[in-house]
Design a protein around this motif. Sequence first.
Motif, PDB file in Angstrom:
ATOM      1  N   LYS A 580      28.555  40.621  82.005  1.00 40.80           N
ATOM      2  CA  LYS A 580      29.045  39.884  80.846  1.00 40.80           C
ATOM      3  C   LYS A 580      28.274  38.584  80.649  1.00 40.80           C
ATOM      4  CE  LYS A 580      33.702  41.772  81.424  1.00 40.80           C
ATOM      5  NZ  LYS A 580      35.128  41.472  81.739  1.00 40.80           N
ATOM      6  N   LYS A 581      27.281  38.347  81.498  1.00 37.84           N
ATOM      7  CA  LYS A 581      26.445  37.159  81.403  1.00 37.84           C
ATOM      8  C   LYS A 581      25.025  37.574  80.992  1.00 37.84           C
ATOM      9  CE  LYS A 581      29.611  34.284  83.009  1.00 37.84           C
ATOM     10  NZ  LYS A 581      30.142  33.147  82.223  1.00 37.84           N
ATOM     11  N   SER A 582      24.202  36.577  80.683  1.00 38.66           N
ATOM     12  CA  SER A 582      22.824  36.867  80.278  1.00 38.66           C
ATOM     13  C   SER A 582      21.986  37.382  81.432  1.00 38.66           C
ATOM     14  CB  SER A 582      22.164  35.606  79.705  1.00 38.66           C
ATOM     15  OG  SER A 582      22.847  35.160  78.560  1.00 38.66           O
ATOM     16  N   TYR A 583      22.418  37.086  82.648  1.00 42.04           N
ATOM     17  CA  TYR A 583      21.671  37.488  83.832  1.00 42.04           C
ATOM     18  C   TYR A 583      22.353  38.674  84.511  1.00 42.04           C
ATOM     19  CZ  TYR A 583      19.209  33.049  83.384  1.00 42.04           C
ATOM     20  OH  TYR A 583      18.453  32.011  82.924  1.00 42.04           O
ATOM     21  N   ILE A 584      21.531  39.574  85.029  1.00 48.08           N
ATOM     22  CA  ILE A 584      22.039  40.767  85.705  1.00 48.08           C
ATOM     23  C   ILE A 584      21.281  40.918  87.015  1.00 48.08           C
ATOM     24  CG2 ILE A 584      22.377  43.266  85.559  1.00 48.08           C
ATOM     25  CD1 ILE A 584      22.183  43.022  82.535  1.00 48.08           C
ATOM     26  N   THR A 585      21.982  41.335  88.050  1.00 46.25           N
ATOM     27  CA  THR A 585      21.294  41.598  89.303  1.00 46.25           C
ATOM     28  C   THR A 585      20.449  42.859  89.179  1.00 46.25           C
ATOM     29  OG1 THR A 585      21.589  42.143  91.632  1.00 46.25           O
ATOM     30  CG2 THR A 585      23.348  42.816  90.156  1.00 46.25           C
ATOM     31  N   MET A 586      19.302  42.852  89.812  1.00 44.10           N
ATOM     32  CA  MET A 586      18.415  44.015  89.788  1.00 44.10           C
ATOM     33  C   MET A 586      19.053  45.234  90.435  1.00 44.10           C
ATOM     34  SD  MET A 586      14.760  42.199  90.688  1.00 44.10           S
ATOM     35  CE  MET A 586      13.866  43.748  90.839  1.00 44.10           C
ATOM     36  N   HIS A 587      20.055  45.022  91.277  1.00 44.68           N
ATOM     37  CA  HIS A 587      20.689  46.128  91.982  1.00 44.68           C
ATOM     38  C   HIS A 587      21.677  46.905  91.125  1.00 44.68           C
ATOM     39  CE1 HIS A 587      19.168  43.819  95.399  1.00 44.68           C
ATOM     40  NE2 HIS A 587      19.244  44.926  96.087  1.00 44.68           N
ATOM     41  N   LYS A 588      21.868  46.483  89.887  1.00 46.93           N
ATOM     42  CA  LYS A 588      22.844  47.155  89.030  1.00 46.93           C
ATOM     43  C   LYS A 588      22.262  48.482  88.562  1.00 46.93           C
ATOM     44  CE  LYS A 588      26.925  46.523  87.021  1.00 46.93           C
ATOM     45  NZ  LYS A 588      28.141  46.148  87.710  1.00 46.93           N
ATOM     46  N   THR A 589      22.733  49.576  89.103  1.00 41.00           N
ATOM     47  CA  THR A 589      22.119  50.872  88.821  1.00 41.00           C
ATOM     48  C   THR A 589      22.858  51.689  87.773  1.00 41.00           C
ATOM     49  OG1 THR A 589      23.369  51.948  90.591  1.00 41.00           O
ATOM     50  CG2 THR A 589      21.225  51.030  91.158  1.00 41.00           C
ATOM     51  N   LYS A 590      24.145  51.427  87.582  1.00 38.78           N
ATOM     52  CA  LYS A 590      24.937  52.326  86.746  1.00 38.78           C
ATOM     53  C   LYS A 590      25.113  51.816  85.316  1.00 38.78           C
ATOM     54  CE  LYS A 590      25.572  54.986  90.225  1.00 38.78           C
ATOM     55  NZ  LYS A 590      24.768  54.218  91.151  1.00 38.78           N
ATOM     56  N   GLY A 591      24.384  50.766  84.945  1.00 40.24           N
ATOM     57  CA  GLY A 591      24.557  50.221  83.614  1.00 40.24           C
ATOM     58  C   GLY A 591      23.867  51.056  82.559  1.00 40.24           C
ATOM     59  N   THR A 592      24.269  50.850  81.300  1.00 41.29           N
ATOM     60  CA  THR A 592      23.639  51.534  80.189  1.00 41.29           C
ATOM     61  C   THR A 592      22.353  50.810  79.823  1.00 41.29           C
ATOM     62  OG1 THR A 592      24.958  50.196  78.683  1.00 41.29           O
ATOM     63  CG2 THR A 592      25.834  52.355  79.286  1.00 41.29           C
ATOM     64  N   GLY A 593      21.641  51.380  78.850  1.00 41.11           N
ATOM     65  CA  GLY A 593      20.392  50.780  78.431  1.00 41.11           C
ATOM     66  C   GLY A 593      20.612  49.461  77.708  1.00 41.11           C
ATOM     67  N   ILE A 594      19.617  48.587  77.787  1.00 40.66           N
ATOM     68  CA  ILE A 594      19.640  47.273  77.144  1.00 40.66           C
ATOM     69  C   ILE A 594      18.407  47.191  76.253  1.00 40.66           C
ATOM     70  CG2 ILE A 594      19.627  44.778  77.532  1.00 40.66           C
ATOM     71  CD1 ILE A 594      20.683  45.430  80.402  1.00 40.66           C
ATOM     72  N   GLU A 595      18.579  46.729  75.032  1.00 42.45           N
ATOM     73  CA  GLU A 595      17.483  46.729  74.066  1.00 42.45           C
ATOM     74  C   GLU A 595      16.242  46.011  74.607  1.00 42.45           C
ATOM     75  OE1 GLU A 595      16.454  48.187  70.181  1.00 42.45           O
ATOM     76  OE2 GLU A 595      18.169  48.524  71.507  1.00 42.45           O
ATOM     77  N   ASN A 596      16.411  44.775  75.057  1.00 39.13           N
ATOM     78  CA  ASN A 596      15.285  43.976  75.539  1.00 39.13           C
ATOM     79  C   ASN A 596      15.582  43.454  76.941  1.00 39.13           C
ATOM     80  OD1 ASN A 596      13.829  43.952  72.905  1.00 39.13           O
ATOM     81  ND2 ASN A 596      15.640  42.811  72.260  1.00 39.13           N
ATOM     82  N   VAL A 597      14.689  43.720  77.872  1.00 40.50           N
ATOM     83  CA  VAL A 597      14.908  43.363  79.274  1.00 40.50           C
ATOM     84  C   VAL A 597      13.724  42.544  79.781  1.00 40.50           C
ATOM     85  CG1 VAL A 597      15.046  44.274  81.627  1.00 40.50           C
ATOM     86  CG2 VAL A 597      16.373  45.344  79.803  1.00 40.50           C
ATOM     87  N   LEU A 598      14.038  41.478  80.508  1.00 38.95           N
ATOM     88  CA  LEU A 598      13.023  40.709  81.223  1.00 38.95           C
ATOM     89  C   LEU A 598      13.337  40.797  82.707  1.00 38.95           C
ATOM     90  CD1 LEU A 598      11.576  37.237  80.292  1.00 38.95           C
ATOM     91  CD2 LEU A 598      12.149  37.768  82.644  1.00 38.95           C
ATOM     92  N   VAL A 599      12.419  41.331  83.493  1.00 40.93           N
ATOM     93  CA  VAL A 599      12.616  41.497  84.930  1.00 40.93           C
ATOM     94  C   VAL A 599      11.754  40.469  85.659  1.00 40.93           C
ATOM     95  CG1 VAL A 599      12.441  43.043  86.908  1.00 40.93           C
ATOM     96  CG2 VAL A 599      13.066  43.957  84.666  1.00 40.93           C
ATOM     97  N   VAL A 600      12.401  39.660  86.475  1.00 41.10           N
ATOM     98  CA  VAL A 600      11.693  38.657  87.273  1.00 41.10           C
ATOM     99  C   VAL A 600      11.387  39.277  88.630  1.00 41.10           C
ATOM    100  CG1 VAL A 600      11.737  36.320  88.203  1.00 41.10           C
ATOM    101  CG2 VAL A 600      12.954  36.829  86.073  1.00 41.10           C
ATOM    102  N   LEU A 601      10.130  39.631  88.834  1.00 31.90           N
ATOM    103  CA  LEU A 601       9.730  40.304  90.075  1.00 31.90           C
ATOM    104  C   LEU A 601       9.380  39.264  91.130  1.00 31.90           C
ATOM    105  CD1 LEU A 601       7.584  43.251  88.682  1.00 31.90           C
ATOM    106  CD2 LEU A 601       9.915  43.310  89.545  1.00 31.90           C
TER     107      LEU A 601
END
Length: 673
Positions: A580-601
């Motif tokens: 429900k926040k702008s940030y998501i943990t990378m470990h979240k596997t069961k979520g639905t698709g998100i239009e635009n994603v930025l992944v901080v590696l």
Amino acid sequence: MDIKLTALEQVKQCLTNKQNFVLQGGAGSGKTETLKELLTFISKNYADSSLVCITHTNKAANEINKRIGGVFPALTIHSFLHSLISGFKLDIHRIIFDIFAVAPFAVGTNEDYESESDFLKAEFERFKKTYEIYSRRTYELTSTKTPKHVGKREYDKDRSKYNLELNQKIDNLNQNLRVYIFTKDPYSIKYNQRKYDSLRSLSYGHDSLITIACILLRQSTVLRKIVSDRFNYIFIDEYQDTSPEIIEVLISLLAKEKNVLVGLFGDSMQGIYDDGIGDVDRYVSEGMLIRIEKEDNFRCSKQVVDFLNPLRLDKMTQEVAFKTKDDGSRETLDDRQGYVRGYYSIYENKPSTKSERADKEQYSTALNKLVERAGGTSNQKILMLTNKAIAADAGFSNLFEIFSDRYGTDLTEQIEKTLGILQFNEIVELCSLFQSKSYNEVISILRRNGFTLSKSTDKLDLFNRMNEIISSKSPAIGVLEASINYGLIAKNESHENYVKHAHQFLATMSQDPQFLLFCEDFSSGLNTVKRMTDAGRDIDEYLFDELKNQKNKYEFLSRLLGNDISFDNIINYFDYLDEKKSYITMHKTKGTGIENVLVVLDEYFWNEYNFENIFSTSSPLDSKTEKNRKLVYVACSRAKRNLTCVRLISAAEEDAWKAAFPEVIKVPLEELR
């Protein structure tokens, strides 16, 4: 010309040939839709058959039940196993001792250590851990507090003696445990539907349910016969997260000897948790499972699909598959266009966990500025490993700070575990249901907890109380205690034991002269062994480490059970976990698709992670890099249209980074200072 069968057609062949199968499909492949179509097919063509779908969460089970229209039941793995063994009280009574028994201390070897000193230190730490487990179980059984274990200096003088004494105590405790358990009424044993076991009520939690069920299924031909009589088909969704024990029992026993057809649905690339089986390649290679690959991708843009394919370890190649749009027309390739970009800057000599704070802060500043440079869409979600920056932006900075001061960097599991023991998750669940106006479900949960609504004014009082809790910025522990006292949640044994032990520890330490002097010295600047010994203190590195750990624990418990964490921090943390926040943990596997994603590696100084060789094609990947690549795959596959990846890299990584991304943007480091 050979015509390639669809995944669904291949599964239907397995049903006809009575073959167990695994449907392997990447992100967005429509595995659940295939499952729905398969269930409809079975209901029409095998009308007399019985089937159960197993998943891992209530949310997932509810979703499947909605999508398959109740043709066959969808249950969580725990509900399914409980339904199988709940009637076997005598057998559970016979083996439940193994759940509560304390394992004896086993002497280790120094083969895996660089020096004898490292081995001796590790051996003492294992001794301490075993002693602490023994102490906790003793207190649970007898309410007797055991003496403190010996220090390392004393232990090293005669390790064999202290190991023997501890194991004798453990053996005596286990004998008393056995008597205690076997004098209990077998029919009083129950599954408590919580995370933890309870010796007091002789009930078992989620993990022990799996252990007990697997033991019974292995030992009892009667139970296996009952299962085979009840179900012709057992399907497991998200198989990669299923316990290896369960997969072994289902495939090697039930499917083999009792003619139950087992179908697995999932994706080995999304198996990122240590307690899940990950992949089932062994069963495929042994001919016990037929692998069926579903290569469709109904979620991602062509650019994202092309980026994801080289990351897969199984070499399966996904292809863009087109959905039917709301207006009834079919998608075209033009509808599935987006971009994949890689932002980077060269940053040599990255700080490590042990680096100076100033070096870490300088690095973090550069990384945050690179993330800002790469951002640009208002509806973008940012995926990264949990860190201080997320905590501040998501509104749980105090909670994060208290846990990071105690446990270091790898906190997600520790925070969830502790909040779960204290039952914060239960009050937050009630708040969430109340906010979504699921009042009947709220009342149902409250009634299970023993809450009664006897007067018409009780509902109004409950309504006001829930609103007060949701908007509260009061200390979290106070809100929790008030909720328990009001009857919203029922205090369990794990909560009670945790708080009791915490207060006992705080009381003991506050009266320990050695501990108090250490804290005073440490705060005055004598914060190393050398500084203390130079000041004339009689202390060695082992005693220093032990007292420092006690100091950290004391401060942690004082703050956790005090006024430092407001309840809105707790609410915000669970909102973060629920995306429900702008940030998501990378470990979240069961979520639905998100239009635009930025992944901080970025690893954020965690030793467990290393993204350096994620895109390397020059050499075979080790197990750690494979695990990290899976995590990157999980995060990046959330992107429906546009994907941006950000990383501060070394010059040695640059070629691989450029080769991985169709569009790369290099930002000079001086612009990030």
